[in-house]
Design a protein around this motif. Sequence first.
Motif, PDB file in Angstrom:
ATOM      1  N   ASP A   1       0.843  -1.193   0.000  1.00  0.00           N
ATOM      2  CA  ASP A   1       0.000   0.000   0.000  1.00  0.00           C
ATOM      3  C   ASP A   1       0.878   1.242   0.000  1.00  0.00           C
ATOM      4  N   ARG A   2       0.365   2.293  -0.620  1.00  0.00           N
ATOM      5  CA  ARG A   2       1.132   3.550  -0.657  1.00  0.00           C
ATOM      6  C   ARG A   2       1.332   4.125   0.734  1.00  0.00           C
ATOM      7  N   ALA A   3       0.366   3.920   1.629  1.00  0.00           N
ATOM      8  CA  ALA A   3       0.499   4.454   2.983  1.00  0.00           C
ATOM      9  C   ALA A   3       1.654   3.799   3.736  1.00  0.00           C
ATOM     10  N   GLU A   4       2.002   2.584   3.401  1.00  0.00           N
ATOM     11  CA  GLU A   4       3.063   1.849   4.087  1.00  0.00           C
ATOM     12  C   GLU A   4       4.373   1.831   3.299  1.00  0.00           C
ATOM     13  N   LEU A   5       4.395   2.462   2.148  1.00  0.00           N
ATOM     14  CA  LEU A   5       5.554   2.349   1.254  1.00  0.00           C
ATOM     15  C   LEU A   5       6.825   2.912   1.885  1.00  0.00           C
ATOM     16  N   THR A   6       6.755   4.095   2.469  1.00  0.00           N
ATOM     17  CA  THR A   6       7.952   4.711   3.054  1.00  0.00           C
ATOM     18  C   THR A   6       8.492   3.868   4.201  1.00  0.00           C
ATOM     19  N   GLU A   7       7.603   3.365   5.043  1.00  0.00           N
ATOM     20  CA  GLU A   7       8.036   2.539   6.184  1.00  0.00           C
ATOM     21  C   GLU A   7       8.690   1.250   5.708  1.00  0.00           C
ATOM     22  N   LYS A   8       8.085   0.595   4.718  1.00  0.00           N
ATOM     23  CA  LYS A   8       8.636  -0.679   4.221  1.00  0.00           C
ATOM     24  C   LYS A   8       9.996  -0.454   3.558  1.00  0.00           C
ATOM     25  N   LEU A   9      10.105   0.602   2.751  1.00  0.00           N
ATOM     26  CA  LEU A   9      11.379   0.866   2.082  1.00  0.00           C
ATOM     27  C   LEU A   9      12.473   1.228   3.088  1.00  0.00           C
ATOM     28  N   THR A  10      12.119   1.989   4.111  1.00  0.00           N
ATOM     29  CA  THR A  10      13.110   2.337   5.136  1.00  0.00           C
ATOM     30  C   THR A  10      13.636   1.083   5.814  1.00  0.00           C
ATOM     31  N   ARG A  11      12.730   0.169   6.161  1.00  0.00           N
ATOM     32  CA  ARG A  11      13.152  -1.073   6.807  1.00  0.00           C
ATOM     33  C   ARG A  11      14.014  -1.915   5.865  1.00  0.00           C
ATOM     34  N   MET A  12      13.660  -1.929   4.578  1.00  0.00           N
ATOM     35  CA  MET A  12      14.436  -2.728   3.626  1.00  0.00           C
ATOM     36  C   MET A  12      15.813  -2.099   3.374  1.00  0.00           C
ATOM     37  N   PHE A  13      15.876  -0.763   3.336  1.00  0.00           N
ATOM     38  CA  PHE A  13      17.169  -0.104   3.123  1.00  0.00           C
ATOM     39  C   PHE A  13      18.101  -0.293   4.318  1.00  0.00           C
ATOM     40  N   ASN A  14      17.549  -0.435   5.511  1.00  0.00           N
ATOM     41  CA  ASN A  14      18.390  -0.660   6.689  1.00  0.00           C
ATOM     42  C   ASN A  14      19.115  -1.996   6.626  1.00  0.00           C
ATOM     43  N   ALA A  15      18.597  -2.942   5.852  1.00  0.00           N
ATOM     44  CA  ALA A  15      19.230  -4.255   5.730  1.00  0.00           C
ATOM     45  C   ALA A  15      20.152  -4.340   4.519  1.00  0.00           C
ATOM     46  N   ARG A  16      20.325  -3.237   3.817  1.00  0.00           N
ATOM     47  CA  ARG A  16      21.146  -3.236   2.600  1.00  0.00           C
ATOM     48  C   ARG A  16      22.337  -2.298   2.759  1.00  0.00           C
ATOM     49  N   PRO A  17      23.406  -2.570   2.018  1.00  0.00           N
ATOM     50  CA  PRO A  17      24.567  -1.675   2.105  1.00  0.00           C
ATOM     51  C   PRO A  17      24.360  -0.361   1.348  1.00  0.00           C
ATOM     52  N   ASP A  18      23.464  -0.338   0.358  1.00  0.00           N
ATOM     53  CA  ASP A  18      23.215   0.883  -0.403  1.00  0.00           C
ATOM     54  C   ASP A  18      21.718   1.183  -0.423  1.00  0.00           C
ATOM     55  N   ASN A  19      21.377   2.392  -0.788  1.00  0.00           N
ATOM     56  CA  ASN A  19      19.976   2.799  -0.828  1.00  0.00           C
ATOM     57  C   ASN A  19      19.516   3.039  -2.267  1.00  0.00           C
ATOM     58  N   SER A  20      20.074   2.295  -3.212  1.00  0.00           N
ATOM     59  CA  SER A  20      19.660   2.491  -4.599  1.00  0.00           C
ATOM     60  C   SER A  20      18.360   1.734  -4.855  1.00  0.00           C
ATOM     61  N   LEU A  21      17.502   2.371  -5.629  1.00  0.00           N
ATOM     62  CA  LEU A  21      16.176   1.840  -5.917  1.00  0.00           C
ATOM     63  C   LEU A  21      15.926   1.969  -7.405  1.00  0.00           C
ATOM     64  N   TYR A  22      15.421   0.917  -8.000  1.00  0.00           N
ATOM     65  CA  TYR A  22      15.054   0.927  -9.411  1.00  0.00           C
ATOM     66  C   TYR A  22      13.556   1.171  -9.507  1.00  0.00           C
ATOM     67  N   LEU A  23      13.164   2.041 -10.407  1.00  0.00           N
ATOM     68  CA  LEU A  23      11.770   2.408 -10.585  1.00  0.00           C
ATOM     69  C   LEU A  23      11.283   1.850 -11.907  1.00  0.00           C
ATOM     70  N   ASP A  24      10.209   1.092 -11.859  1.00  0.00           N
ATOM     71  CA  ASP A  24       9.614   0.507 -13.057  1.00  0.00           C
ATOM     72  C   ASP A  24       8.138   0.891 -13.074  1.00  0.00           C
ATOM     73  N   ALA A  25       7.764   1.718 -14.016  1.00  0.00           N
ATOM     74  CA  ALA A  25       6.372   2.146 -14.135  1.00  0.00           C
ATOM     75  C   ALA A  25       5.816   1.646 -15.456  1.00  0.00           C
ATOM     76  N   ALA A  26       4.537   1.303 -15.435  1.00  0.00           N
ATOM     77  CA  ALA A  26       3.878   0.886 -16.678  1.00  0.00           C
ATOM     78  C   ALA A  26       3.826   2.082 -17.625  1.00  0.00           C
ATOM     79  N   ASP A  27       3.785   1.794 -18.927  1.00  0.00           N
ATOM     80  CA  ASP A  27       3.823   2.864 -19.919  1.00  0.00           C
ATOM     81  C   ASP A  27       2.604   3.779 -19.846  1.00  0.00           C
ATOM     82  N   ASP A  28       1.464   3.268 -19.466  1.00  0.00           N
ATOM     83  CA  ASP A  28       0.247   4.074 -19.447  1.00  0.00           C
ATOM     84  C   ASP A  28      -0.078   4.611 -18.049  1.00  0.00           C
ATOM     85  N   THR A  29       0.896   4.613 -17.140  1.00  0.00           N
ATOM     86  CA  THR A  29       0.694   5.153 -15.796  1.00  0.00           C
ATOM     87  C   THR A  29       0.761   6.678 -15.847  1.00  0.00           C
TER      88      THR A  29
END
Length: 143
Positions: free
Chosen positions: A87-115
């Motif tokens: 959910d978008r409401a939980e996105l920042t919290e989930k990403l923060t927790r996932m970045f804490n377990a990683r050595p880098d904070n790089s994120l790949y963005l994949d959006a559908a063409d008609d978004t």
Amino acid sequence: MGASLNTGFKKARVQPEMNVTPLVDVVLVLLIIFMVLAPVMAKSFWVRLPPKDDKEEQLDQANDPDKPLVLSVAADGKTAINKIDVDRAELTEKLTRMFNARPDNSLYLDAADDTEYGMVLGAVDLARGAQAFPIVILTSKPE
């Protein structure tokens, strides 16, 4: 409280003495009360933790530091991290927790063409709130 008279050659003085019998009685009664109530009170402090969500376990398994972290935005605005809906409401919290377990904070963005552009930009803002840097926009899927 008791008192005793000093019967010496000097003037008789009153010396107060504390009567500890009532004090001991009260302490013993309190000790018995606490001994009886201790097992009852111990049973009332059971802790019930909420069950762990299946998405939480899936996100933990998908958060492999050797693989890239991909944020997908569908045409209808739904977001997913490594193909797991979030959910978008939980996105920042989930990403923060996932970045804490990683050595880098790089994120790949994949959006559908008609978004819509606004939905993609909103997802990028939420990712920035989780300290995602850099954000790489995908033109093809990473392996």
